[in-house]
Design an enzyme around this catalytic site. Structure first.
Site, short mmCIF file in Angstrom:
data_model
loop_
_atom_site.label_atom_id
_atom_site.label_comp_id
_atom_site.label_asym_id
_atom_site.label_seq_id
_atom_site.Cartn_x
_atom_site.Cartn_y
_atom_site.Cartn_z
CD1 TRP A 114 101.04 25.59 -21.93
CD2 TRP A 114 99.16 24.54 -21.34
NE1 TRP A 114 100.79 25.90 -20.61
CE2 TRP A 114 99.65 25.25 -20.22
CE3 TRP A 114 97.99 23.80 -21.21
CZ2 TRP A 114 98.99 25.25 -18.99
CZ3 TRP A 114 97.33 23.80 -19.99
CH2 TRP A 114 97.84 24.52 -18.89
CG HIS A 165 98.93 15.80 -33.79
ND1 HIS A 165 98.87 16.26 -32.50
CD2 HIS A 165 98.93 16.91 -34.59
CE1 HIS A 165 98.82 17.59 -32.51
NE2 HIS A 165 98.85 17.99 -33.76
NE ARG A 218 91.28 20.42 -23.80
CZ ARG A 218 91.16 21.53 -24.55
NH1 ARG A 218 91.71 21.60 -25.75
NH2 ARG A 218 90.47 22.57 -24.10
CB SER A 237 89.45 22.27 -28.84
OG SER A 237 90.60 23.00 -29.21
CE1 TYR A 272 94.88 22.58 -22.81
CE2 TYR A 272 93.01 22.58 -21.31
CZ TYR A 272 93.81 23.22 -22.23
OH TYR A 272 93.53 24.53 -22.57
CG MET A 298 101.89 30.22 -24.15
SD MET A 298 101.70 28.42 -24.26
CE MET A 298 100.04 28.21 -23.64
NE ARG A 355 87.79 27.02 -29.37
CZ ARG A 355 86.69 26.99 -28.61
NH1 ARG A 355 85.88 28.02 -28.60
NH2 ARG A 355 86.39 25.93 -27.89
CE LYS A 356 84.78 29.81 -25.50
NZ LYS A 356 83.47 29.27 -25.05
N GLY A 357 91.26 27.72 -23.89
CA GLY A 357 92.14 27.18 -22.88
C GLY A 357 91.45 26.87 -21.56
#
Length: 282
Positions: free
Chosen positions: A53, A106, A128, A136, A192, A231, A242-244
């Site tokens: 994102w 990362h 996050r 996640s 996030y 996106m 996935r869900k966000g």
């Protein structure tokens, strides 16, 4: 005839640190010594903290919200996945100097390019809450099939708390970055949850940080292009979104796991400035 079980890819342990198997033994040292350009932008996160994102936000800002230009310029500003994977670092070295490179990674602080820590280039760091990351991360690892211990939620939860978790623990990764670099001019720290609560405001903050002012119309286009639904709709291959949502940890954590995690969290975060920015639900 039944299909053979899918093999596990394993991990690569380099100097006692667990990396995904796509990371070569020489990659960490190569990244630490990367020659950084002044206009480089590093999108830096612990896994599943909103990496893609944030990368899309940066790319859209650099292209002033022009979706066609984002696609057109992708090859000139990116080289695929995280810079620690395979030959990605070499690919970045070969990119044109005419456009900023946007590098997703990362890597822990001791592997980040030394020149970045000296003030060169810019870092958009996204954090996050660690409970949502856990859920996640687990769903992601179910598909990537690295280790058997990551396949069942309960065993993954145990692994997630250990210091030898792939990429380390959330605490060991994030605390050194935030406590030691949050006031550096070339670091912008977002969460996030902040991005979810104030999408447009975070776009403007990134614009200011990158010295890329946009018109109101262009900001709105960036926001439109980087909504979760937008996106997700544009991902053609393996989808990393996935869900966000914020608070999905409640779908998986048991009461006992939540209490146990809270005890560890409170101990590790005591006295940390980062604790004030972590939100577990909205």
């Amino acid at each position: 005839m039944t299909d053979k079980p899918k093999p596990f890819f394993g991990v690569n342990v380099i100097n006692g640190f667990k990396w995904p198997p796509m990371v070569r033994d020489t990659n960490p040292k190569q990244i630490a010594n990367l020659k950084v350009r002044e206009d480089d932008v590093f999108v830096l996160t612990y896994p599943k903290a909103g990496t893609h994102w944030a990368q899309e936000l940066v790319r859209n800002i650099l292209c002033k919200g022009n979706k066609d230009k984002v696609k057109e310029d992708y090859a000139n500003s990116s080289a695929g996945g995280p810079i620690e994977f395979g030959d990605t670092c070499e690919k970045f070295d070969s990119l044109s100097t005419e456009k900023p490179r946007v590098m997703m990674t990362h890597v822990p602080v001791d592997v980040l390019p030394k020149q970045v820590l000296e003030g060169k280039g810019k870092v958009v760091f996204v954090n996050r809450n660690p409970k949502d990351i856990a859920v996640s991360y687990w769903h992601f690892l179910l598909e990537t099939h690295f280790l058997e211990e990551y396949q069942e939620w309960d065993s993954f939860f145990e692994a997630y708390l250990k210091t030898d978790m792939m990429y380390g623990t959330w605490f060991d990764y994030n605390l050194p970055y935030y406590e030691n670099h949050r006031n550096k001019k070339n670091f912008l720290f977002l969460t996030y949850e902040e991005m979810k609560l104030d999408h447009k405001g975070c776009v403007i903050r990134i614009c200011d940080f990158l010295s890329r002012p946009l018109s109101e119309e262009q900001v709105d286009k960036v926001v439109e292009n980087t909504t979760f639904s937008s996106m997700k709709a544009t991902k053609k291959k393996f989808n990393v979104t996935r869900k966000g949502v914020v608070g999905d940890w409640k779908s998986r954590f048991t009461v006992a796991q939540n209490e146990r995690f809270d005890a560890i969290y409170n101990q590790r975060m005591e006295g940390s400035a980062l604790a004030k920015r972590i939100i577990f639900e909205t």
